[in-house]
Design an enzyme around this catalytic site. Sequence first.
Site, PDB file in Angstrom:
ATOM      1  N   LYS A 152      -7.125   1.766  -2.820  1.00 33.25           N
ATOM      2  CA  LYS A 152      -6.743   1.410  -1.174  1.00 33.25           C
ATOM      3  C   LYS A 152      -6.713   2.510  -0.155  1.00 33.25           C
ATOM      4  O   LYS A 152      -7.104   2.320   0.947  1.00 33.25           O
ATOM      5  CB  LYS A 152      -5.187   0.646  -1.388  1.00 33.25           C
ATOM      6  CG  LYS A 152      -4.738   0.035   0.092  1.00 33.25           C
ATOM      7  CD  LYS A 152      -5.541  -0.847   0.742  1.00 33.25           C
ATOM      8  CE  LYS A 152      -5.223  -1.326   2.097  1.00 33.25           C
ATOM      9  NZ  LYS A 152      -3.793  -1.803   2.046  1.00 33.25           N
TER      10      LYS A 152
ATOM     11  N   SER B 228       0.847  -1.144  -0.064  1.00 31.13           N
ATOM     12  CA  SER B 228      -0.123  -0.037  -0.055  1.00 31.13           C
ATOM     13  C   SER B 228       0.865   1.002  -0.095  1.00 31.13           C
ATOM     14  O   SER B 228       1.444   1.537   1.075  1.00 31.13           O
ATOM     15  CB  SER B 228      -0.772   0.175   1.302  1.00 31.13           C
ATOM     16  OG  SER B 228      -1.925  -1.174   1.302  1.00 31.13           O
TER      17      SER B 228
END
Length: 296
Positions: free
Chosen positions: A171, A96
């Site tokens: 995300k 991420s």
Amino acid sequence: MKKIGFIGLGIMGRPMAGHLLDAGHELVTVKRDKPLVSELADMGMRELDSPAAVAEASEVIITMVPDTSDVEQVLFGEQGVIEGLQPGTLVIDMSSIAPLVTQQFSKRIHEAGGVYVDAPVSGGEGGAINAALTIMVGATEEGFARAKPLLEIMGKTITHIGGHGDGQTCKVANQIVVALTIEAVSEGLLFASRAGADVAKVRESLLGGLAQSKILDVHGERMIQRTFDPGFKIRLHQKDLNLALEGARSLNLALPGTANVQQLFQACAAHDGGDWDHAGLVRALETLSNYEIAKQ
């Protein structure tokens, strides 16, 4: 069978790599100071000396590391993946990281002859262990088509969001929603407990109504049972909210709820809670209220 280089064998990466091995793929990784986890070694995973060596031995590279700088080091640092990249190699970053930097990474990999996919995940350790992750993909149609069969081994819900960086954008949005929901669950359960209700029964009732969510189910239980071993560490969620707030500044957006939750996470970190599960955010509210949810 694919020859896969998997770099990043932490809480999430370890079970994800295990699923790929179970599916019959051949995996290599980068040698670290500590020995390779025995179950992966027993399943045939091998260690090589550098990311470049991993790239030379692989048709697919998967990275699952903590932050943007870690991905950059693995891909483009000394003896990085790009130095051993083979023509047509598929590079899937499941970390991420920053969406705009992801676009830069994809361009560099493309120019070096590879195919880049950003595919961050949601679902925590449980989702990784159960191969039930939600995977948000930014890629070309070709990249997504090549990556999807591998992603389906590790995840349950795989969505092609759009072009490079769009998976990471999704995300970031996910982490905003998760953080604010954890905060809301914390406040609701703290209120119920302090008012004298049976907080476990309150949670059970809420799960049957409009307030129901996976956060209330999983993290609400953690708050009540006082089990804050990670899952997903507060310091990593802080990193993700930094991406959200930095992105909001560049987009001229106000995200006051996100900023507030980041401060609560910071309060936890100030009490040596950076490695608590992010459900541990409730402890910051408990400190402010001088009251702790009663364990059932």
